[in-house]
Design an enzyme around this catalytic site. Structure first.
Site, PDB file in Angstrom:
ATOM      1  N   ARG A 108      -3.198  21.472 -14.846  1.00 29.74           N
ATOM      2  CA  ARG A 108      -2.252  20.396 -15.175  1.00 29.74           C
ATOM      3  C   ARG A 108      -2.575  19.747 -16.518  1.00 29.74           C
ATOM      4  NH1 ARG A 108       0.570  15.727 -11.389  1.00 29.74           N
ATOM      5  NH2 ARG A 108       1.775  14.837 -13.111  1.00 29.74           N
ATOM      6  N   ASN A 129      -0.685  18.047 -21.141  1.00 31.95           N
ATOM      7  CA  ASN A 129      -0.993  16.984 -22.101  1.00 31.95           C
ATOM      8  C   ASN A 129      -1.079  17.501 -23.532  1.00 31.95           C
ATOM      9  OD1 ASN A 129      -1.201  14.944 -20.106  1.00 31.95           O
ATOM     10  ND2 ASN A 129      -3.213  15.735 -19.551  1.00 31.95           N
ATOM     11  N   HIS A 185       7.535   7.961 -27.481  1.00 33.21           N
ATOM     12  CA  HIS A 185       6.498   8.806 -26.885  1.00 33.21           C
ATOM     13  C   HIS A 185       6.697  10.275 -27.282  1.00 33.21           C
ATOM     14  CE1 HIS A 185       3.659  10.347 -23.949  1.00 33.21           C
ATOM     15  NE2 HIS A 185       4.595  11.150 -23.498  1.00 33.21           N
ATOM     16  N   HIS A 199      -0.966   9.847 -28.196  1.00 32.35           N
ATOM     17  CA  HIS A 199      -1.265   8.510 -27.670  1.00 32.35           C
ATOM     18  C   HIS A 199      -1.927   7.644 -28.738  1.00 32.35           C
ATOM     19  CE1 HIS A 199      -1.193   9.722 -23.124  1.00 32.35           C
ATOM     20  NE2 HIS A 199       0.009   9.637 -23.652  1.00 32.35           N
ATOM     21  N   GLU A 218      -4.798  16.930 -11.614  1.00 26.43           N
ATOM     22  CA  GLU A 218      -5.259  17.299 -12.953  1.00 26.43           C
ATOM     23  C   GLU A 218      -6.754  17.602 -13.023  1.00 26.43           C
ATOM     24  OE1 GLU A 218      -3.214  15.242 -16.254  1.00 26.43           O
ATOM     25  OE2 GLU A 218      -5.131  15.328 -17.289  1.00 26.43           O
ATOM     26  N   HIS A 234      -0.775  15.165 -26.532  1.00 27.89           N
ATOM     27  CA  HIS A 234      -0.851  13.778 -26.072  1.00 27.89           C
ATOM     28  C   HIS A 234      -2.098  13.051 -26.582  1.00 27.89           C
ATOM     29  CE1 HIS A 234       2.412  15.143 -23.587  1.00 27.89           C
ATOM     30  NE2 HIS A 234       2.544  13.982 -22.987  1.00 27.89           N
ATOM     31  N   ARG A 236       0.815  -1.240   0.000  1.00 27.60           N
ATOM     32  CA  ARG A 236       0.000   0.000   0.000  1.00 27.60           C
ATOM     33  C   ARG A 236       0.845   1.286   0.000  1.00 27.60           C
ATOM     34  NH1 ARG A 236      -2.978  -3.044   3.844  1.00 27.60           N
ATOM     35  NH2 ARG A 236      -4.701  -4.094   2.812  1.00 27.60           N
ATOM     36  N   LYS A 282       6.999  22.714 -14.355  1.00 27.88           N
ATOM     37  CA  LYS A 282       6.194  21.546 -13.962  1.00 27.88           C
ATOM     38  C   LYS A 282       5.886  21.591 -12.466  1.00 27.88           C
ATOM     39  CE  LYS A 282       4.928  16.934 -14.629  1.00 27.88           C
ATOM     40  NZ  LYS A 282       5.013  15.714 -15.381  1.00 27.88           N
ATOM     41  N   LYS A 339       2.800  11.167 -11.559  1.00 30.95           N
ATOM     42  CA  LYS A 339       1.961  10.289 -12.383  1.00 30.95           C
ATOM     43  C   LYS A 339       2.717   8.989 -12.587  1.00 30.95           C
ATOM     44  CE  LYS A 339      -0.946  13.323 -15.162  1.00 30.95           C
ATOM     45  NZ  LYS A 339      -1.246  13.793 -16.528  1.00 30.95           N
ATOM     46  N   GLU A 363       8.958  17.368 -25.386  1.00 31.78           N
ATOM     47  CA  GLU A 363       8.333  17.783 -24.115  1.00 31.78           C
ATOM     48  C   GLU A 363       8.878  19.143 -23.673  1.00 31.78           C
ATOM     49  OE1 GLU A 363       5.827  16.090 -22.883  1.00 31.78           O
ATOM     50  OE2 GLU A 363       6.113  13.942 -23.182  1.00 31.78           O
TER      51      GLU A 363
HETATM   52  P1  NAD Z   1      12.498   5.198 -22.028  1.00 33.59           P
HETATM   53  O1  NAD Z   1      12.376   5.082 -20.580  1.00 33.59           O
HETATM   54  O2  NAD Z   1      12.049   4.045 -22.858  1.00 33.59           O
HETATM   55  O3  NAD Z   1      14.006   5.544 -22.376  1.00 33.59           O
HETATM   56  C1  NAD Z   1      14.377   5.687 -23.718  1.00 33.59           C
HETATM   57  C2  NAD Z   1      15.542   4.746 -24.098  1.00 33.59           C
HETATM   58  O4  NAD Z   1      16.751   5.301 -23.600  1.00 33.59           O
HETATM   59  C3  NAD Z   1      15.444   3.361 -23.514  1.00 33.59           C
HETATM   60  O5  NAD Z   1      15.969   2.447 -24.419  1.00 33.59           O
HETATM   61  C4  NAD Z   1      16.329   3.468 -22.278  1.00 33.59           C
HETATM   62  O6  NAD Z   1      16.802   2.228 -21.844  1.00 33.59           O
HETATM   63  C5  NAD Z   1      17.436   4.336 -22.799  1.00 33.59           C
HETATM   64  N1  NAD Z   1      18.182   5.117 -21.831  1.00 33.59           N
HETATM   65  C6  NAD Z   1      17.740   5.660 -20.677  1.00 33.59           C
HETATM   66  N2  NAD Z   1      18.686   6.452 -20.157  1.00 33.59           N
HETATM   67  C7  NAD Z   1      19.754   6.383 -20.993  1.00 33.59           C
HETATM   68  C8  NAD Z   1      21.029   7.014 -21.001  1.00 33.59           C
HETATM   69  N3  NAD Z   1      21.371   7.906 -20.070  1.00 33.59           N
HETATM   70  N4  NAD Z   1      21.890   6.702 -21.993  1.00 33.59           N
HETATM   71  C9  NAD Z   1      21.516   5.828 -22.978  1.00 33.59           C
HETATM   72  N5  NAD Z   1      20.312   5.241 -23.051  1.00 33.59           N
HETATM   73  C10 NAD Z   1      19.442   5.541 -22.055  1.00 33.59           C
HETATM   74  O7  NAD Z   1      11.693   6.470 -22.588  1.00 33.59           O
HETATM   75  P2  NAD Z   1      11.531   7.960 -22.043  1.00 33.59           P
HETATM   76  O8  NAD Z   1      11.421   8.781 -23.262  1.00 33.59           O
HETATM   77  O9  NAD Z   1      12.518   8.312 -21.028  1.00 33.59           O
HETATM   78  O10 NAD Z   1      10.121   7.921 -21.321  1.00 33.59           O
HETATM   79  C11 NAD Z   1       8.948   7.626 -22.034  1.00 33.59           C
HETATM   80  C12 NAD Z   1       7.896   7.166 -21.064  1.00 33.59           C
HETATM   81  O11 NAD Z   1       7.610   8.214 -20.135  1.00 33.59           O
HETATM   82  C13 NAD Z   1       6.587   6.804 -21.711  1.00 33.59           C
HETATM   83  O12 NAD Z   1       6.128   5.594 -21.184  1.00 33.59           O
HETATM   84  C14 NAD Z   1       5.662   7.922 -21.306  1.00 33.59           C
HETATM   85  O13 NAD Z   1       4.312   7.518 -21.219  1.00 33.59           O
HETATM   86  C15 NAD Z   1       6.198   8.302 -19.978  1.00 33.59           C
HETATM   87  N6  NAD Z   1       5.879   9.664 -19.545  1.00 33.59           N
HETATM   88  C16 NAD Z   1       5.383   9.824 -18.312  1.00 33.59           C
HETATM   89  C17 NAD Z   1       5.107  11.073 -17.837  1.00 33.59           C
HETATM   90  C18 NAD Z   1       4.635  11.254 -16.426  1.00 33.59           C
HETATM   91  O14 NAD Z   1       4.251  12.363 -16.056  1.00 33.59           O
HETATM   92  N7  NAD Z   1       4.701  10.233 -15.609  1.00 33.59           N
HETATM   93  C19 NAD Z   1       5.341  12.201 -18.650  1.00 33.59           C
HETATM   94  C20 NAD Z   1       5.850  12.004 -19.923  1.00 33.59           C
HETATM   95  C21 NAD Z   1       6.122  10.726 -20.375  1.00 33.59           C
HETATM   96  N1  GLY Z   2       3.135  14.687 -18.403  1.00 31.06           N
HETATM   97  C1  GLY Z   2       1.864  15.166 -18.006  1.00 31.06           C
HETATM   98  C2  GLY Z   2       1.717  15.391 -16.553  1.00 31.06           C
HETATM   99  O1  GLY Z   2       2.588  15.092 -15.779  1.00 31.06           O
HETATM  100  O2  GLY Z   2       0.690  15.840 -16.116  1.00 31.06           O
END
Ligand code: NAD
Ligand code: GLY
Length: 356
Positions: free
Chosen positions: A238, A242, A262, A249, A234, A245, A118, A224, A140, A182
């Site tokens: 907030r 998006n 993404h 998406h 949100e 997005h 939890r 942010k 998130k 972003e």
């Molecule tokens: P990712 O985590 O897949 O990383 C991208 C690639 O880079 C992967 O292959 C990873 O292994 C590699 N990598 C990571 N760090 C590295 C480094 N320093 N050197 C070399 N390679 C490296 O993708 P991302 O773009 O970081 O994140 C995308 C995800 O984030 C999506 O799932 C998206 O939905 C999510 N997201 C979440 C929020 C939120 O608010 N929680 C906001 C935006 C995106």
């Molecule tokens: N990336 C969108 C949010 O964090 O609200």
């Protein structure tokens, strides 16, 4: 070091930003209250940065969970795999999870932290540009479902975010560009001056100038943190984060998770949102052109996949989390530096921009 605070009462936390933080014992040790931590990372990041982090955690009892790489693994199967390993490693309520990786690792680890017994503490150590400027901040957490992205998750804030800019040196150029989508988003929705600064510093950013990167990460985290502090769950402002997005998406889901990154999908989604704004006469031609030009300058796609027409977009967009009472809500820019949330994008406008 720059420190920005996300102000959320008793759940407030710092975002620390600098070069060299991953090897700094001071950054980590004081935060592992029970002296027990489990690092969750993946097979790409582990060989690059795990040893450095473990050295900084010297004296802490640490276990490691290593996952396969990629968006296609941000799912309930890996959620189950992580929780099983936590149980096998005798994780307890006071064990701290450390998410070492990009947004996929951060979102999945955060969701495990929210659910395991939890809720246990977790620290975000983002290593991609996208995760440093966006996903590691704001709480998130989620995994994907085949019927929709991030459909299973929770709002669950980390205990802190530790951002080492040096990790961006190993990031593949395509991933860097995805993160820039972003970054540009913050300029479009919130900060016209920052947008103009980005236009003036494209080459320095592409050359990975540490000074420029640090400024970018800091400014995005400030924006942010300000938005999340006002509207954690949100209900209002907030939603502007998006931008791009809803369309993005749909592209990710249609293409199969991981095929379009993404950030690439968000970049293209922002172009579609800006085109909708222009069709509605809500933005000027020069603002539309500046947005598309900056997205292109960072080598991001601006055209949706060839086969994706209005009907295909609509099928996916009906599942969007922003759908309320059956109506899709769009984030639409009204100028560089301003955007609104609206249901008011007529079908003929969507048909025009999605079938062209
Ligand atoms: P990712 O985590 O897949 O990383 C991208 C690639 O880079 C992967 O292959 C990873 O292994 C590699 N990598 C990571 N760090 C590295 C480094 N320093 N050197 C070399 N390679 C490296 O993708 P991302 O773009 O970081 O994140 C995308 C995800 O984030 C999506 O799932 C998206 O939905 C999510 N997201 C979440 C929020 C939120 O608010 N929680 C906001 C935006 C995106
Ligand atoms: N990336 C969108 C949010 O964090 O609200």
């Amino acid at each position: 070091m720059s420190t920005i605070r996300v102000e959320l009462g008793e759940r407030s936390y710092p975002i620390n930003i600098d070069t060299g933080l991953l090897s700094s014992q001071d950054s980590f040790k004081a935060q592992i209250k029970s002296g027990k931590a489990i690092v969750v990372t993946n097979e790409v990041v582990k060989p690059l940065y795990l040893d450095t982090l473990l050295a900084a955690l010297d004296g802490v009892e640490v276990n490691v969970v290593c996952l396969p790489d990629g968006e296609q693994h941000k799912n309930l199967t890996q959620f189950d795999a992580v929780t099983t390993q936590l149980l096998e490693q005798h994780a307890a309520r006071d064990t701290t999870l450390i998410a070492l990786g990009g947004g996929v690792i951060g979102d999945l680890t955060g969701f495990v932290a929210a659910c395991f017994q939890r809720g246990i503490p977790f620290i975000q150590v983002p290593t991609t540009l996208l995760s440093q400027v966006d996903s590691s901040v704001g709480g998130k957490t989620a995994v994907n479902h085949p019927l929709g992205k991030n459909m299973i998750g929770a709002f669950y804030q980390p205990q802190s975010v530790i951002i080492d800019i040096d990790t961006l040196k190993t990031l593949p150029p395509r991933e860097f560009a995805a993160g820039m989508a972003e970054v540009i988003k913050y300029g479009i929705i919130y900060d016209a001056e920052f947008f103009a600064w980005l236009e003036d510093n494209v080459q320095e950013l592409k050359d990975l100038s540490p000074e420029h990167l640090k400024y970018v990460v800091q400014r995005c985290c400030e924006i942010k943190a300000e938005i999340v502090s006002k509207d954690e769950k949100e209900h209002g402002i907030r939603a502007l984060l998006n931008l791009g997005h809803t369309f993005g998406h749909a592209i990710e889901a249609e293409q199969g998770y991981g095929n379009w990154l993404h950030g690439e999908a968000v970049g293209c989604g922002m172009v579609l949102a800006a085109k909708a704004a222009y069709e509605k006469e809500w933005i000027s031609k020069s603002d539309l052109d500046r947005m598309i030009a900056l997205i292109k300058l960072f080598d991001l796609p601006v055209d949706a996949p060839e086969h994706m027409n209005y009907d295909i977009f609509m099928q996916h967009m009906q599942h969007d989390k922003k759908v309320l009472s059956g109506a899709i809500r769009f984030i639409i820019p009204t100028a560089i530096g301003e955007a609104v949330v609206t249901k008011d994008v007529e079908h003929h406008i969507l048909q025009n921009i999605l079938n062209s």
